[in-house]
Motif scaffolding. Structure first.
Motif, PDB file in Angstrom:
ATOM      1  N   TRP A  55       0.838  -0.991  -0.017  1.00  0.00           N
ATOM      2  CA  TRP A  55       0.069  -0.136   0.021  1.00  0.00           C
ATOM      3  C   TRP A  55       0.954   1.157   0.090  1.00  0.00           C
ATOM      4  O   TRP A  55       0.638   2.369  -0.780  1.00  0.00           O
ATOM      5  CB  TRP A  55      -0.810   0.185   1.390  1.00  0.00           C
ATOM      6  N   ALA A  56       1.954   1.306   1.034  1.00  0.00           N
ATOM      7  CA  ALA A  56       2.877   2.392   0.981  1.00  0.00           C
ATOM      8  C   ALA A  56       3.636   2.679  -0.369  1.00  0.00           C
ATOM      9  O   ALA A  56       3.792   3.826  -0.958  1.00  0.00           O
ATOM     10  CB  ALA A  56       3.806   2.266   2.249  1.00  0.00           C
ATOM     11  N   GLU A  57       4.090   1.617  -0.968  1.00  0.00           N
ATOM     12  CA  GLU A  57       4.930   1.689  -2.288  1.00  0.00           C
ATOM     13  C   GLU A  57       3.979   2.284  -3.202  1.00  0.00           C
ATOM     14  O   GLU A  57       4.361   2.832  -4.068  1.00  0.00           O
ATOM     15  CB  GLU A  57       5.319   0.036  -2.556  1.00  0.00           C
ATOM     16  N   LEU A  58       2.667   1.759  -3.218  1.00  0.00           N
ATOM     17  CA  LEU A  58       1.733   2.257  -4.418  1.00  0.00           C
ATOM     18  C   LEU A  58       1.478   3.841  -4.109  1.00  0.00           C
ATOM     19  O   LEU A  58       1.367   4.546  -5.312  1.00  0.00           O
ATOM     20  CB  LEU A  58       0.329   1.610  -4.376  1.00  0.00           C
ATOM     21  N   ASN A  59       1.289   4.152  -3.021  1.00  0.00           N
ATOM     22  CA  ASN A  59       1.116   5.605  -2.783  1.00  0.00           C
ATOM     23  C   ASN A  59       2.386   6.358  -3.144  1.00  0.00           C
ATOM     24  O   ASN A  59       2.286   7.732  -3.651  1.00  0.00           O
ATOM     25  CB  ASN A  59       1.119   5.774  -1.101  1.00  0.00           C
TER      26      ASN A  59
END
Length: 311
Positions: A55-59
């Motif tokens: 999730w953080a990488e996609l953000n």
């Protein structure tokens, strides 16, 4: 209009990313309670961390594609994912959290923040915080503690219970020593002796060290600087108004003497921890001044170069 469209696009993609991944995260999190045996429960915890990191990488990808922000990350080349860290950072804005994600996601174990209890009621995010074992803290005022002394020490008990869950896997614990975001008004009200920082509170970090000290391998001393006159808010970030964020990382050894004592009842040990925090904060204040001066010089140099080229 352009800023509004940028903010709406970023917000929509962030919400979609959250809606898509919140289901798998909660489903895997249930395994921590439903599955038998410590090995399966630990595997479930690792699965939750993997979803959160994705999730953080996609953000980060959303920010990279839609925003002009340059994340100037300095230091941290020796970071590892198989060790535990205590992150100590100054706190100025909601932008601080995306800045830490930019610097540490998938370079260290996933973050654990100590959160205000009210945040558990935030739609979707509250459930995610619960699934990630973020400890929810209930803060009591001095007036309330005076009326109800039985409440004294409950924060320490909550911290210790939360940190017990962290012993199974490597962890990165984030601690904001100021306890709140910096503003000029708060700075003036405190009569803070620091130029760019509020007064630090040693109690919170002392509790973390007491509960988790033997597991922690190093302190990541993070200094966040937003070049410019104003500290940007989250709206400024998602609308493309934050050109640059400096994330300065210094890895410091952790002296075992800092957790081998009783902070609440041993005055000499309490003073030792407070002295360590004060020295750390004096150095951080000086580091912020240095980074801001460097940023001002760098901002002037292109203008001066253009002027020389035109002559």
């Amino acid at each position: 209009m352009r800023r509004l469209l940028t903010a709406l696009s970023v917000t929509l993609l962030l919400v979609l990313n959250t809606l898509i991944l919140i289901g798998p995260l909660l489903l895997i999190a249930l395994g921590k309670f439903a599955l038998p045996g410590r090995a399966l429960k630990a595997a479930s915890s690792r699965g939750v961390m993997w979803v959160a990191e994705t999730w953080a990488e996609l953000n980060k990808l959303i920010f990279a594609c839609l925003l002009p922000t340059a994340w100037d990350i300095r230091g941290g080349g020796e970071l590892r994912r198989d060790t535990s860290y205590l992150v100590i950072s100054n706190h100025q804005s909601w932008v601080d959290i995306p800045a830490l994600v930019q610097a540490f996601n998938r370079k260290t174990p996933y973050f654990k923040f100590f959160l205000k209890q009210q945040l558990i009621w935030v739609p979707l995010l509250g459930l995610a915080f619960w699934a990630l074992d973020y400890p929810f803290m209930k803060r009591y005022s001095k007036a309330l503690l005076a009326k109800h002394p039985e409440l004294k020490g409950q924060d320490l008990a909550i911290t210790k219970r939360a940190c017990e869950k962290f012993r199974e896997l490597p962890v990165t614990v984030v601690n904001y020593l100021e306890g709140t975001r910096f503003t000029p008004v708060k700075h003036a009200q405190q009569q803070s002796p620091y130029r760019y920082l509020l007064k630090p509170k040693a109690g919170g970090v002392a509790f973390v060290l007491a509960a988790l000290g033997e597991q922690l391998d190093a302190v990541l001393d993070v200094t966040l600087v937003y070049p410019g006159r104003q500290i940007p808010g989250f709206w400024a970030l998602i609308s493309g108004q934050v050109p640059r964020v400096i994330v300065d990382i210094r890895t410091r050894p952790l002296d075992p003497a800092l957790w081998q004592g009783d902070y609440e009842n041993d005055g000499e040990f309490r003073q030792q921890v407070q002295d360590w925090v004060s020295q750390l904060w004096r150095e951080k204040d000086a580091r912020i001044a240095q980074l801001r001066d460097e940023a001002r010089v760098e901002a002037r140099e292109p203008v001066e170069a253009q002027g020389l080229a035109g002559k």
